[in-house]
Design an enzyme around this catalytic site. Structure first.
Site, short mmCIF file in Angstrom:
data_model
loop_
_atom_site.label_atom_id
_atom_site.label_comp_id
_atom_site.label_asym_id
_atom_site.label_seq_id
_atom_site.Cartn_x
_atom_site.Cartn_y
_atom_site.Cartn_z
N LYS A 195 -5.22 64.42 7.52
CA LYS A 195 -4.48 64.00 6.34
C LYS A 195 -4.85 62.55 6.07
O LYS A 195 -4.31 61.62 6.67
CB LYS A 195 -2.97 64.16 6.58
CG LYS A 195 -2.12 64.25 5.30
CD LYS A 195 -2.15 63.01 4.44
CE LYS A 195 -1.48 61.83 5.12
NZ LYS A 195 -1.59 60.58 4.23
N GLU A 271 -1.81 54.48 16.97
CA GLU A 271 -2.45 53.18 16.82
C GLU A 271 -1.73 52.50 15.66
O GLU A 271 -1.95 52.84 14.50
CB GLU A 271 -3.94 53.36 16.55
CG GLU A 271 -4.76 52.09 16.79
CD GLU A 271 -4.90 51.25 15.54
OE1 GLU A 271 -4.15 50.24 15.43
OE2 GLU A 271 -5.74 51.58 14.69
N CYS A 305 -5.92 46.07 11.27
CA CYS A 305 -4.90 45.86 12.30
C CYS A 305 -5.38 44.90 13.37
O CYS A 305 -4.59 44.29 14.08
CB CYS A 305 -4.47 47.18 12.92
SG CYS A 305 -5.85 48.12 13.62
N GLU A 402 2.55 41.39 9.66
CA GLU A 402 1.12 41.63 9.59
C GLU A 402 0.66 41.28 8.17
O GLU A 402 1.12 41.87 7.19
CB GLU A 402 0.84 43.10 9.91
CG GLU A 402 -0.61 43.41 10.21
CD GLU A 402 -0.79 44.81 10.75
OE1 GLU A 402 -1.86 45.07 11.33
OE2 GLU A 402 0.12 45.66 10.59
#
Length: 498
Positions: A195, A271, A305, A402
Site C-alpha cells: 500500500k 520504521e 527520517c 521532525e
C-alpha cells in the site's frame, strides 16, 4: 522497454511531466493483473513543482484490499514451495530490469515527489540494491542443528515464511521503501500486498510492473493504491490470513497500526519518526563536517527520517561551522526537480511548506537568528528556501518535531556530557551523526547515544547490507542486511529422536 501502461492517464496539465508519466501504470495490481478499483474511482496525483495534476490513479477501497489478500493467499503455497534459488533468480532479474529503466524511474520519482533528479537517480540505485542484496540472501536462510544438553534428542531449528505481509510505504522514497520491504518478503517466501503513499503511487506501480516482467508469479506481489489508507489497511490487518505488517511512516500512525495489529497478534516491523542530532566537536575537520552536514540535512531535500534535525556544535568552532554551512546552503539552486541544474526541489505538499514555515517562525520568535533563508520561494509549487538558524532556544518547537524540510537549527554546546544529554532528550532514536578527529571519543559518544544507527564522520548511513532501524519511538525491528529477511521468517523448533 518501459513498463506496459495499465490504462491512459487523465489529461496532463504540466507539459514537462507528460512524457514521463505517459507510460506509467495507474490501476491496482492484483493477482498479476492491472484492474480498476471496484467502485471505479480515481484520485489525483500532483506535481509538487507546479501544483498541477499529472495523473489519475485508481482509488481502492476495503473490497480491493481483501481481493489483494485473496490473491496473496492463492499464491502463497506455491511461492513458499519455490526453491530459494528460483526466488533468488527472480529477484536478480528485478535488479537488472530496474537498472535498465533507471533514468525513466528517476524522472517518474521526480515528477510525483518533487526531489531533484540527482537525488532521484541515487534513490533508484539504492532501490535496485535491495533486489540484488536479497537475491543473494534468499539462498542463505539460517538454520541450526545439534544435540540437546541431556543427550535425549536432537534440536533442529528451521525458519519458514511468516505468511502474507502487508507493506505500507511513505512518499519520500517511493521506490526504495517499496523494494526494501518487498525484496526480503519475497526472498523469505512470503506473498505481499503493498500500500504505497497516495502522494507518490506511480513509482510503486512502475516497480510492480517491472517485477511482473521479471517473472514474479501472479499474486505474489499485489499493489493497492488508495486515499482511504486507514480503513483499507485496518481491514487487511483484521483478516486472519495476514500475518505480517511492515510500516514506514510517522510515529503517530505507527502507534495506531500497532493497536490495530494487536487484535490478530500480527507481527510488526515499524520504521517510524526521527529527530537526528548532528554533533560536531571542536577537533573535527570542518570541511568534512560541513560536507557531511549538507548530505545529512539535504539528502532528499531534508524530507527523510534520517535527516539531521538538530546541529549541536562545540563552542570553539560553532561560529566558523555555521558560517561555512550557511554559505553552502545559500548556494543551492532551487527549482523544479527535472531541471538539469536544480539541487533542491519543492516539498511534497503545501501542508509540508506550512509546517516548515510554522517551525521557523516559532524559532525566530523565541530568539533564533536567521543566518540564511527563512521564507517560501515565490511562484508556483511547494518551495521553501534552504535555511540555517543560529542561537536556537532549547524550548523552540523545531528541536522537538521532525522538520522534514531544508531547515537546519544550530545550537552551541561546551562539554561531551552536555551534548549527549541534549542529543538524547527526545522520544526518537533513529540515527545520530558524530564528527570528531578523535576516533576514541567519537566511538565513546556513539555508544552513549540512544539511537539505532550512528554515522561517524559521514553524513549518510543507509546501506542495503546494514540493519536499518531505531530505538525508543523510532520503531521496532530492522530492515536491510540479513536481519531484514529474518523479519519475514518464523522460527520453528523440532525436537527429534531416532
Amino acid at each position: 522497454m518501459k513498463p506496459t501502461p495499465a490504462q491512459k492517464t487523465t489529461p496532463l496539465v504540466s507539459p514537462a511531466s507528460a512524457a514521463v508519466v505517459r507510460d506509467a501504470a495507474t490501476q491496482l495490481f492484483i493477482g498479476g493483473q492491472w484492474v480498476s478499483a471496484k467502485e471505479d474511482r480515481t484520485f489525483a496525483v500532483v506535481d509538487p513543482s507546479t501544483g498541477n495534476v499529472i495523473a489519475g490513479v485508481s482509488d481502492g477501497d476495503i473490497a480491493d484490499g481483501i481481493s489483494a489478500v485473496d490473491a496473496a493467499e492463492m499464491a502463497a503455497t506455491a511461492w513458499k514451495a519455490t526453491s530459494p534459488r528460483r526466488r533468488s533468480d527472480v529477484l536478480m532479474k528485478c535488479f537488472h530490469l530496474v537498472l535498465e529503466q533507471a533514468e525513466w524511474l528517476a524522472q517518474l520519482i521526480t515528477v510525483e515527489n518533487g526531489k531533484a533528479l540527482a537525488d532521484a537517480r541515487s534513490e533508484v540505485s539504492y532501490a535496485a540494491e535491495f533486489f540484488r542484496w536479497y537475491a543473494e540472501e534468499a539462498v542463505r536462510a539460517p538454520g541450526e542443528y545439534g544435540p540437546a544438553p541431556s543427550g535425549a534428542n536432537q534440536i533442529i531449528v528451521n525458519h519458514e515464511p511468516i505468511g502474507i505481509a502487508v507493506l505500507v510505504t511513505p512518499w519520500n522514497f517511493p521506490a526504495a521503501m517499496a523494494t526494501r520491504k518487498m525484496a526480503p518478503a519475497l526472498a523469505a517466501g512470503c506473498t505481499c500486498i503493498l500500500k504505497p503513499a497516495a502522494e507518490t503511487p506511480l513509482t510503486a506501480l512502475a516497480i510492480g510492473e517491472i517485477m511482473r516482467q521479471a517473472g514474479v508469479p501472479a499474486g505474489v506481489v499485489n499493489i493497492v493504491t488508495t486515499r482511504k489508507a486507514g480503513p483499507v489497511v485496518s481491514a487487511m490487518l483484521h483478516d486472519k490470513r495476514v500475518r505480517k505488517l511492515s510500516f514506514t511512516g510517522s510515529t503517530g500512525v505507527g502507534r495506531t497500526l500497532l493497536r490495530e495489529a494487536a487484535d490478530q497478534v500480527v507481527s510488526c516491523s515499524m520504521e517510524l519518526g526521527g529527530n537526528a542530532p548532528f554533533v560536531v566537536f571542536d577537533d573535527a575537520d570542518l570541511e568534512t563536517a560541513v560536507a557531511g552536514a549538507m548530505v545529512a540535512k539535504m539528502r532528499n531535500g531534508g524530507e527523510a527520517c534520517t535527516a539531521a534535525n538538530r546541529f549541536y556544535v562545540q563552542k570553539g568552532v560553532v561560529g566558523e561551522f555555521t558560517r561555512r554551512f550557511a554559505e553552502e546552503m545559500a548556494a543551492l539552486k532551487v527549482g523544479p526537480g527535472l531541471a538539469a541544474d536544480t539541487q533542491l526541489g519543492p516539498l511534497i505538499t503545501e501542508a509540508a511548506v506550512a509546517k516548515v514555515e510554522r517551525l521557523v517562525d516559532d524559532a525566530v520568535a523565541k530568539g533564533a537568528r536567521l543566518v540564511t533563508g527563512g521564507s517560501r520561494s515565490n511562484g508556483d509549487g511547494f518551495y521553501y528556501q534552504p535555511t540555517v538558524l543560529a542561537d536556537v532556544s532549547p524550548d523552540a518547537e523545531i528541536l522537538r518535531e521532525e522538520i522534514f524540510g531544508p531547515v537546519a537549527p544550530v545550537i552551541a554546546f561546551e562539554t561531551e556530557d552536555e551534548v549527549v544529554r541534549m542529543a538524547n532528550d527526545t522520544e526518537y532514536g533513529l540515527v545520530s551523526y558524530v564528527f570528531s578527529g578523535d576516533l576514541k571519543r567519537a566511538l565513546a559518544v556513539a555508544g552513549r547515544l540512544e539511537s539505532g544507527m550512528v554515522g561517524i564522520n559521514r553524513g549518510v548511513v543507509s546501506d542495503a547490507a546494514a540493519p536499518f532501524g531505531g530505538m525508543k519511538q523510532s520503531g521496532l525491528g530492522r530492515e536491510g542486511s540479513h536481519h531484514g529477511m529474518l523479519e519475514y521468517l518464523e522460527t520453528k523448533y523440532i525436537a527429534a529422536s531416532w
